[in-house]
Write an enzyme that holds these catalytic residues in place. Structure first.
Site, short mmCIF file in Angstrom:
data_model
loop_
_atom_site.label_atom_id
_atom_site.label_comp_id
_atom_site.label_asym_id
_atom_site.label_seq_id
_atom_site.Cartn_x
_atom_site.Cartn_y
_atom_site.Cartn_z
N LYS A 60 1.06 -1.04 0.40
CA LYS A 60 -0.28 0.40 -0.33
C LYS A 60 1.10 1.13 0.36
O LYS A 60 1.97 0.94 0.69
CB LYS A 60 -0.65 0.25 0.82
CG LYS A 60 -1.84 1.19 1.95
CD LYS A 60 -2.79 0.94 3.22
CE LYS A 60 -3.98 1.91 2.55
NZ LYS A 60 -4.48 1.68 3.30
N LYS A 73 -2.34 -1.68 -4.25
CA LYS A 73 -2.57 0.08 -3.89
C LYS A 73 -2.31 0.59 -4.20
O LYS A 73 -1.45 0.80 -2.95
CB LYS A 73 -3.88 -0.71 -3.04
CG LYS A 73 -4.52 0.40 -1.88
CD LYS A 73 -5.37 0.63 -0.81
CE LYS A 73 -5.98 2.19 -0.61
NZ LYS A 73 -6.45 1.26 1.19
C1 PBG Z 1 -7.69 3.15 5.92
C2 PBG Z 1 -7.67 2.63 4.23
C3 PBG Z 1 -7.56 3.92 3.04
C4 PBG Z 1 -7.98 3.62 2.17
C5 PBG Z 1 -8.66 2.20 2.28
N1 PBG Z 1 -8.46 1.61 3.65
C6 PBG Z 1 -7.26 5.40 3.11
C7 PBG Z 1 -5.48 5.60 3.69
O1 PBG Z 1 -4.63 4.31 3.87
O2 PBG Z 1 -5.41 6.54 4.21
C8 PBG Z 1 -8.11 4.06 1.09
C9 PBG Z 1 -9.50 3.65 -0.36
C10 PBG Z 1 -9.50 4.30 -1.63
O3 PBG Z 1 -9.00 5.07 -0.84
O4 PBG Z 1 -10.15 3.99 -2.07
N2 PBG Z 1 -6.01 2.71 6.18
#
Ligand code: PBG
Length: 329
Positions: free
Chosen positions: A201, A255
């Protein structure tokens, strides 16, 4: 090997007719390839617009029946629940994450009671919907603490599993959490609860609309670069993957999605494990706004989704997953 040459060889020959194009297509999409993210809010009978995400809404729990009915009818295998937590319930420790009567817990119970195993439920494990500073873990002097955060994530995972969550999805990027969460699930009789690790991520600007949707946008202090990955790196993604796989992840995720198709392919070529792509909120809103402004046509949605399959993804989390009847036909 390709034999022959122009003019006897013409690749356009097989592209001439629609039936022929269909015959040789290498990738397809079906509803089974999708996970539908659902934002939930407190209250009753509410379907609330999200400013930064056209055609995406927050729903109250009593509204979820309609959403889940349709998802099952459409053939979607799993939904992902994301809570919009009231600010009065947030604190520096994210305590609401461990409240067994919080929004997510009630939503899981509502769905599981009504639908049993007709559809899977996945829940994020991270503290950002619950912390007053918007970070995924506990903070000390501006740094997100690793081991102390994991202690809470273990409890959050266990709570969600007890409520009936099928797939625990740690999205926090702490080191070592997959192994610890797996062990605690097993020790407590949840050896069949799956773990989907957000293993790779990136600290990305494409999450903006999501943070608006869950109500953490204005709160976030600084950025998430001391735990989420640097978008300049690819080798590091393989290290992250290999650790989470060794620690027991059943599925892994890359992601954001579209800017990271190379990473999906890299992971898929190196590990034989289900790899999921997340078409995140920023990608969704960019596409949707451009379509609304008629800068591009709506076939761009299908094109963006097929790209994940071509890159090697087994499934896709997408905010378009509630409109597949129109998109895939
Ligand atoms: C939380 C999380 C996030 C997303 C999914 N789970 C945001 C972040 O890490 O700030 C983002 C999903 C999206 O942008 O559609 N940890």
């Amino acid at each position: 090997m390709i034999t022959g040459k122009y003019p006897s060889l013409r690749l356009r020959r097989s592209r001439k007719n629609e039936w022929s194009r269909r015959l040789i297509e290498e990738n397809t999409l079906s509803p089974s390839d999708f996970i539908l993210p659902v934002f939930i809010i407190e209250g009753k009978n509410k379907k609330q617009k999200i400013k930064s995400m056209p055609d995406v809404y927050r729903y109250t729990i009593n509204y979820l029946g309609k959403i889940v009915d349709k998802a099952i009818k459409d053939g979607i295998p799993m939904i992902a629940l994301f809570p919009h937590t009231e600010s009065k319930r947030k604190d520096t420790l994210g305590s609401e994450a461990l409240n067994d009567d919080n929004l997510v817990c009630r939503a899981i119970q509502f769905i599981k009671k009504k639908y049993k195993n007709e559809i899977g439920i996945m829940c994020d494990v991270a503290l950002d919907p619950y912390t007053s500073h918007g970070h995924d873990g506990l903070i000390e002097s501006g740094y997100v603490l690793n081991d102390e955060t994991i202690d809470i994530l273990i409890k959050q995972s266990l709570l969600q599993a007890q409520m009936g969550c099928d797939v625990i999805a740690p999205s926090d990027m702490m080191d070592g959490r997959i192994g610890k969460i797996r062990k605690s699930l097993d020790d407590n009789g949840f050896e069949m609860t799956q773990i989907l690790s957000y293993a790779v991520k990136y600290a990305s600007s494409f999450y903006g609309p999501f943070r608006d949707a869950v109500g953490s946008k204005g709160l976030l202090k600084g950025d998430k670069k001391n735990y989420q990955m640097d978008f300049k790196n690819a080798d590091e993604a393989l290290r992250e993957m290999s650790l989470d796989i060794k620690e027991g992840a059943d599925m892994v995720m890359v992601k954001p999605g579209m800017p990271y198709l190379d990473i999906i392919r890299l992971v898929k070529d190196n590990f034989k494990i289900p790899v999921l792509a997340y078409q995140v909120s920023g990608e969704y809103s960019l596409l949707s706004n451009s379509i609304k402004k008629k800068l591009i046509d709506k076939n761009s949605i299908l094109e963006s989704l097929i790209a994940f399959k071509r890159a090697g993804a087994n499934a896709i989390i997408s905010y378009y997953a509630d409109r597949l009847d129109k998109i895939l036909k």
